[in-house]
Write a protein that holds these residues in place. Sequence first.
Motif, mmCIF file in Angstrom:
data_model
loop_
_atom_site.group_PDB
_atom_site.id
_atom_site.type_symbol
_atom_site.label_atom_id
_atom_site.label_comp_id
_atom_site.label_asym_id
_atom_site.label_seq_id
_atom_site.Cartn_x
_atom_site.Cartn_y
_atom_site.Cartn_z
ATOM 1 N N SER A 197 -11.460 -4.070 4.687
ATOM 2 C CA SER A 197 -12.028 -3.240 3.636
ATOM 3 C C SER A 197 -12.756 -4.108 2.628
ATOM 4 O O SER A 197 -12.239 -5.135 2.190
ATOM 5 N N ARG A 241 -2.379 7.142 7.284
ATOM 6 C CA ARG A 241 -2.512 6.960 5.841
ATOM 7 C C ARG A 241 -3.347 5.767 5.401
ATOM 8 O O ARG A 241 -3.778 5.721 4.246
ATOM 9 N N GLU A 242 -3.566 4.776 6.254
ATOM 10 C CA GLU A 242 -4.343 3.602 5.840
ATOM 11 C C GLU A 242 -5.797 4.009 5.656
ATOM 12 O O GLU A 242 -6.393 4.647 6.528
ATOM 13 N N THR A 243 -6.382 3.626 4.513
ATOM 14 C CA THR A 243 -7.756 4.025 4.199
ATOM 15 C C THR A 243 -8.793 2.965 4.559
ATOM 16 O O THR A 243 -9.985 3.252 4.555
ATOM 17 N N ARG A 287 0.857 -1.179 0.000
ATOM 18 C CA ARG A 287 0.000 0.000 0.000
ATOM 19 C C ARG A 287 0.896 1.233 0.000
ATOM 20 O O ARG A 287 1.661 1.394 -0.937
ATOM 21 N N TYR A 313 -6.970 -3.965 10.043
ATOM 22 C CA TYR A 313 -7.919 -3.249 9.195
ATOM 23 C C TYR A 313 -8.695 -4.218 8.310
ATOM 24 O O TYR A 313 -8.192 -5.283 7.960
ATOM 25 N N LYS A 351 -13.788 -4.001 -1.064
ATOM 26 C CA LYS A 351 -13.478 -3.228 -2.266
ATOM 27 C C LYS A 351 -14.636 -3.230 -3.261
ATOM 28 O O LYS A 351 -14.806 -2.296 -4.013
#
Length: 185
Positions: free
Chosen positions: A82, A65-67, A51, A80, A84
Amino acid sequence: MIQPTKWKKFSAVSTLVLIYLMAGCGNHQAPLVQYGPVVQQIMITDTAVFRTFSLGNKPEEVKKRETALLMESDSSFLYYESKKSDSSSFNVMYNFDEEGLAEIQSDIYLSNATQGDEAFEQFKKYFNDHYGESTAKQGYMVWTIPSSKFGTVRVNLDLENADGNISKAHSKISLWIYVDKDDKN
């Protein structure tokens, strides 16, 4: 007013510069485009280890910075998740030691075996292009990267297709990037 001979020189130079700029801008793809959408979505950039992060980053940098959505954390790890799209999701755990980010573990879930096979091959190509050819060890594709700062860094990549062991999807790509503290190179 520009004199005719100077105008011709200016015009010729301007035309050459314009052609050069247009040629430089045409058909260039973002570096990750060649590896497909899954690699693009997961890796984000090809200038970091994973990333936007590099080994040695501090937890505060990763948090900033990690989304993906932070699910759990303590002083030595951040976890984390996510989603997508309807057909893909991932999780990632960042582990820290006194030097900073020392280990990254990520599982990428895809909705079917074909998509998993394609994404696995794209990740393999990405890592081969960045770190050289891999070796097979204990069922993983393994890249060994010498690092002046960390000694030996390893990248392990694995693919599991639906065989009853995967609960979230039909394919799971596992990625493990870590400082190999046991390697005495």
